[in-house]
Design an enzyme around this catalytic site. Structure first.
Site, mmCIF file in Angstrom:
data_model
loop_
_atom_site.group_PDB
_atom_site.id
_atom_site.type_symbol
_atom_site.label_atom_id
_atom_site.label_comp_id
_atom_site.label_asym_id
_atom_site.label_seq_id
_atom_site.Cartn_x
_atom_site.Cartn_y
_atom_site.Cartn_z
ATOM 1 N N LYS A 213 0.801 -1.222 0.000
ATOM 2 C CA LYS A 213 0.000 0.000 0.000
ATOM 3 C C LYS A 213 0.839 1.280 0.000
ATOM 4 C CE LYS A 213 -4.466 -1.555 1.459
ATOM 5 N NZ LYS A 213 -4.279 -2.984 1.809
ATOM 6 N N GLU B 54 -9.977 6.839 3.024
ATOM 7 C CA GLU B 54 -10.821 5.847 3.681
ATOM 8 C C GLU B 54 -9.924 4.723 4.181
ATOM 9 O OE1 GLU B 54 -9.851 5.774 0.625
ATOM 10 O OE2 GLU B 54 -9.424 3.657 0.285
ATOM 11 N N SER C 93 1.848 -9.817 -0.741
ATOM 12 C CA SER C 93 1.467 -8.404 -0.651
ATOM 13 C C SER C 93 1.785 -7.749 0.689
ATOM 14 C CB SER C 93 -0.021 -8.241 -0.958
ATOM 15 O OG SER C 93 -0.798 -9.067 -0.103
HETATM 16 C C1 LIG Z 1 -5.101 -4.012 1.541
HETATM 17 C C2 LIG Z 1 -4.374 -5.269 1.328
HETATM 18 C C3 LIG Z 1 -4.733 -6.173 0.289
HETATM 19 C C4 LIG Z 1 -5.922 -5.977 -0.592
HETATM 20 O O1 LIG Z 1 -5.917 -4.838 -1.394
HETATM 21 P P1 LIG Z 1 -5.644 -4.904 -2.977
HETATM 22 O O2 LIG Z 1 -6.031 -3.565 -3.449
HETATM 23 O O3 LIG Z 1 -6.503 -5.998 -3.525
HETATM 24 O O4 LIG Z 1 -4.218 -5.214 -3.152
HETATM 25 C C5 LIG Z 1 -3.951 -7.295 0.102
HETATM 26 N N1 LIG Z 1 -2.888 -7.558 0.884
HETATM 27 C C6 LIG Z 1 -2.524 -6.743 1.904
HETATM 28 C C7 LIG Z 1 -1.344 -7.107 2.724
HETATM 29 C C8 LIG Z 1 -3.258 -5.577 2.155
HETATM 30 O O5 LIG Z 1 -2.899 -4.779 3.176
#
Ligand SMILES: *Cc1c(COP(=O)(O)O)cnc(C)c1O
Length: 423
Positions: free
Chosen positions: A116, A138, A405
């Site tokens: 993010k 948000e 992620s």
């Molecule tokens: C917010 C988040 C997601 C989901 O958001 P996307 O916009 O689909 O990437 C996935 N993994 C983590 C670690 C997150 O914090």
């Protein structure tokens, strides 16, 4: 390794070529001028919001053409956020996956613990460039809110984060983090008092204060140009992955697997590979307690086309066409919509979307802890589980990239409760 954005490439900022381009059927730019990916995307907003979106679109186009903007973005990505992230050959995990080579794109190692920060930095710089001294955003579980509060502290912008009352209570440590970073956290008491309502409130604030305020949306959702802007900032993930694959393996991966909430980490890693049809793209949604339980967040797998938060895409709706309530063990996947670019890839068959349950995600979570000594975010654990399962049917020479992620520190409370409940 050249992980940086290539300004000299023919690739236009904020757009990707469609698979049909290569076949020469027709030249298609994604999104088109009106922000459409096929029939998805666009702008379904009142006139007042339209003006603000026009201004943002112009500012982004100008930033795209400015090499100075991108070198500032790259510098912060490198020095502040910790890019480039490694592409790690996970031998322990591969051994549990029939010897298929599983590679982890380590977004979990970034500052604030997830991908993010890429988008928050990019839009923070864009806001500064536009002369906006205040940022509103948000947040659901608080991950995006923390990334935005972090960037606002860095760039000296005023910061207001809207968060559903329900979430404020569930995620008190992230509320505390945001406050430490100097943000004002506004609890939202309308509707279901969760993410969907927080988005509405932040849009309302933005339009009211647009002269000096930027709305920093956290995923590839919302009205045009947001899906395009967020995709551009997140596609640093895919560019690094591509360069590293070519440098190390002299070829592209066979599969890329990423979890999908709003869809930004997935689009980020998919983008540079969309034109390479040999690379299979797989998005993993949250099947929650099961796809037939009514408690899930699988918008692409189980949803229908509709409009939410100013964009047309797949949505989870109840029998009356109202936005359905969603559920996932992973807070970041708990959203009833999904980015329009994914909706388009699903319809043209360029990407495949599947869903993984809470139980399966927990299995993926434990597997990565044990096999690699890496505690993943519960969101990412969905992708880990699916990739390992999928490997059963692949030949051992296959190269599979999993987008990790985020890291799991934020989820330890949830996981410990779940483990207890299952004993
Ligand atoms: C917010 C988040 C997601 C989901 O958001 P996307 O916009 O689909 O990437 C996935 N993994 C983590 C670690 C997150 O914090």
């Amino acid at each position: 390794m050249n992980w940086q954005r290539r300004l000299d490439s023919s690739e236009q900022c904020g757009s990707t070529s469609d698979s049909r381009v290569k076949k020469g059927v027709r030249k298609l730019k994604l999104p088109d001028e009106k922000g459409y990916f096929g029939s998805y995307g666009g702008r379904f907003v009142p006139e007042t919001v339209m003006i603000a979106l026009d201004e943002l679109e112009k500012a982004f186009a100008a930033a795209c053409a400015d090499a100075g903007f991108w070198s500032e973005f790259e510098l912060l990505c490198h020095d502040y956020a910790g890019r480039p992230t490694p592409l790690y050959h996970a031998r322990g995990l591969s051994a549990r996956a029939h010897g298929v080579n599983l590679l982890l794109k380590r977004e979990d190692l970034l500052h604030t613990g997830a991908h993010k920060i890429n988008n928050a930095l990019g839009q923070g710089l864009l806001a500064k460039r536009m002369g906006k001294e205040r940022i509103v955003a948000e947040t659901g579980a608080g991950q995006h809110g923390v990334a935005v509060a972090t960037v606002c502290a860095l760039l000296k912008a005023k910061c207001t984060i809207y968060m559903g009352e329900e979430d404020v209570q569930r995620q008190s440590s992230n509320v505390f983090r945001m406050k430490l970073l100097g943000a004002e956290v506004c609890p939202v008491s309308t509707g279901s008092r969760t993410l969907k309502d927080a988005v509405n409130e932040s849009i309302r604030d933005w339009v009211t204060n647009v002269r000096h305020t930027h709305l920093l949306l956290g995923s590839v959702v919302g009205p045009h140009p947001y899906p395009k802007i967020v995709a551009e900032f997140q596609s640093v993930i895919g560019r690094e992955t591509k360069d590293e694959m070519l440098a190390r393996y002299r070829r592209l991966p066979d599969y890329i697997v990423a979890c999908v909430g709003g869809g930004s980490n997935a689009i980020g890693i998919f983008r540079p590979f969309v034109e390479h049809e040999s690379v299979r793209l797989i998005g993993v949604e949250a099947a929650g307690k099961g796809l037939d339980s009514g408690s899930h967040a699988a918008s692409l797998v189980r949803g229908k086309a509709g409009v939410l938060h100013g964009t047309k895409s797949y949505l989870l709706q109840d029998g009356n066409g109202q936005i359905a309530s969603t559920f996932s063990i992973a807070p970041g996947l708990d959203y009833p919509g999904v980015g329009p670019e994914h909706a388009y890839y699903k319809d043209i068959g360029r990407a495949t979307y599947v869903a993984v349950t809470d139980d399966q995600a927990l299995e993926g979570f434990k597997l990565l802890c044990e096999a690699e000594g890496i505690i993943p975010a519960l969101e990412s654990a969905h992708a880990v589980y699916y990739a390992v399962r999928m490997a059963e049917e692949l030949s051992p020479e296959s190269l599979v990239v999993i987008n990790l992620s985020g890291r799991g520190d934020k989820d330890l409370g949830i996981v410990s409760k779940e483990i207890e409940a299952r004993q």
